[in-house]
Design an enzyme around this catalytic site. Structure first.
Site, short mmCIF file in Angstrom:
data_model
loop_
_atom_site.label_atom_id
_atom_site.label_comp_id
_atom_site.label_asym_id
_atom_site.label_seq_id
_atom_site.Cartn_x
_atom_site.Cartn_y
_atom_site.Cartn_z
N ILE A 39 0.83 -1.24 0.05
CA ILE A 39 0.02 0.05 -0.02
C ILE A 39 0.94 1.39 -0.01
CG2 ILE A 39 -1.41 1.37 1.24
CD1 ILE A 39 -3.17 -0.71 -0.02
N VAL A 99 2.80 1.77 -3.30
CA VAL A 99 1.77 2.09 -4.40
C VAL A 99 1.37 3.38 -4.37
CG1 VAL A 99 -0.35 1.69 -5.59
CG2 VAL A 99 0.86 -0.06 -5.28
N GLU A 100 1.10 3.91 -3.06
CA GLU A 100 0.68 5.22 -2.85
C GLU A 100 1.55 6.23 -2.92
OE1 GLU A 100 -2.21 6.34 -2.47
OE2 GLU A 100 -3.49 4.55 -2.14
N THR A 101 2.94 5.94 -2.33
CA THR A 101 4.04 7.09 -2.21
C THR A 101 5.26 6.76 -2.70
OG1 THR A 101 4.34 6.84 0.12
CG2 THR A 101 2.62 8.48 -0.53
N TYR A 130 -6.12 -1.03 -8.95
CA TYR A 130 -5.25 -0.71 -7.91
C TYR A 130 -4.97 -1.85 -6.99
CZ TYR A 130 -4.17 1.63 -3.64
OH TYR A 130 -3.43 2.01 -2.29
#
Length: 348
Positions: free
Chosen positions: A125, A128-130, A328
């Site tokens: 997570i 993928v996010e940052t 996603y």
């Protein structure tokens, strides 16, 4: 003319043509005098926000046209799985995840034990996010939420709610609402929480008295794990398996979306069978052997070699609560598997 308006305009121009309010205020103007500003100010005052501060923040906010353009064409809605996966399933991102895991080994182990969420899923997570904090977003969250809350009619109410939460958070999370940056949708920090998720699910995992998802990896790790736990992640339960298809009965099942809504027995009657872990002919680790009454969903993704069929469980649906996109969730799943292998090698 016989041609749709949307075919003649860019996504943002189409939005402005259909929703005139989207072009009502110039970039250099703040939002304190917007027709809907007073109602929002009174709402936040009732929640304990200082009225002067609320007016100050709205006057400082600036409309960002790039935000309106971005929300009109999110990658999850414009790409195939073949293109989307290439953004996130890279060795460099896996290596960065392993390095992040080394630095935060104790926090990941504690979160996995307390919440039942595998460390590789938490890592995926954040990856993928940052990209493990490399890309937290460059838009002022204040600008993002005012732009979308006042100039994006399709979801204006939602984003005004986020703006209210952001103002509340100045005291709750020691955030300067006029300075904090994030995504074009107003998500913040290592884990990219929107303000209401920050309020509901963020935890002070390093116990320093401040819930800081921007600068504290520990808080980000604990908060992601808490988010999944609160959305009913099932520890030890499979997420997805590749599926074999016979006939055309699968089409009706694929149209039902990614929320599990039919049983494995029903899938089998329609010619859809999940790859068994007893059958290694596909050479895939994406398999499961579950009871016939297990609720599942069927995905039909466009991969590099054409159709990819996947049977997904409730745990896959939990991933989509973080971002409502099957692409996603699939990226998170596959990155998590790559990370699991890399972490195992790193320990040996």
């Amino acid at each position: 003319m016989g041609v749709r308006l949307s075919a003649l305009l860019t996504p943002f121009a189409f939005l402005a043509a259909v929703f005139p309010a989207a072009a009502a205020f110039a970039k250099e103007q703040g939002y304190a005098d917007h027709p809907q500003a007073e109602a929002l100010i009174q709402e936040v005052v009732k929640k304990g926000v200082d009225e002067k501060r609320a007016r100050e923040l709205l006057s400082q906010a600036r409309r960002q046209d790039k935000i309106l353009e971005s929300i009109a064409r999110p990658a999850e809605h414009t790409m195939t799985w073949a293109r989307y996966q290439k953004i996130f399933l890279q060795q460099e991102r896996v290596d960065a995840g392993v390095a992040f895991a080394r630095e935060n080994q104790q926090e990941l182990a504690r979160a996995e034990a307390e919440y039942g969420v595998p460390r590789e899923v938490i890592l995926a997570i954040i990856g993928v996010e940052t990209y493990y904090g490399r890309h937290k977003g460059t838009y002022r969250v204040l600008d993002a939420l005012t732009t979308l809350g006042f100039d994006y009619p399709p979801r204006a109410s939602f984003f005004r709610g986020q703006l209210v939460a952001l103002m509340e958070m100045e005291n709750q999370a020691h955030i300067d609402a006029s300075e904090i940056t994030g995504s074009y949708a107003g998500a913040m920090g290592l884990a990219q929480f929107i303000p209401t998720s920050y309020q509901a699910y963020a935890v002070d995992y390093d116990q320093d008295g401040v819930t800081d998802l921007v600068n504290s990896p520990a808080d980000a790790i604990g908060s992601v794990a808490n988010y999944f736990h609160r959305h009913h992640w099932q520890p030890g339960f499979p997420v997805a398996a590749r599926a074999r298809i016979e006939g055309q009965g699968y089409q009706a099942l694929a149209k039902k979306g990614y929320k599990p809504s039919f049983s494995l027995a029903t899938a089998r009657k329609n010619g859809v069978v999940a790859v068994s872990c007893q059958d290694d002919t596909l050479g895939s680790e994406y398999c499961f052997d579950l009871a016939d009454d297990t609720q599942v969903a069927l995905l039909d993704l466009t991969g590099e070699k054409g159709h990819e069929f996947w049977m997904v469980t409730r745990n896959f649906y939990v991933i989509t609560r973080y971002n409502h996109s099957e692409l996603y969730a699939m990226a998170v799943l596959q990155l998590s598997r790559q990370l699991a292998h890399a972490l195992e090698e790193d320990r040996s």
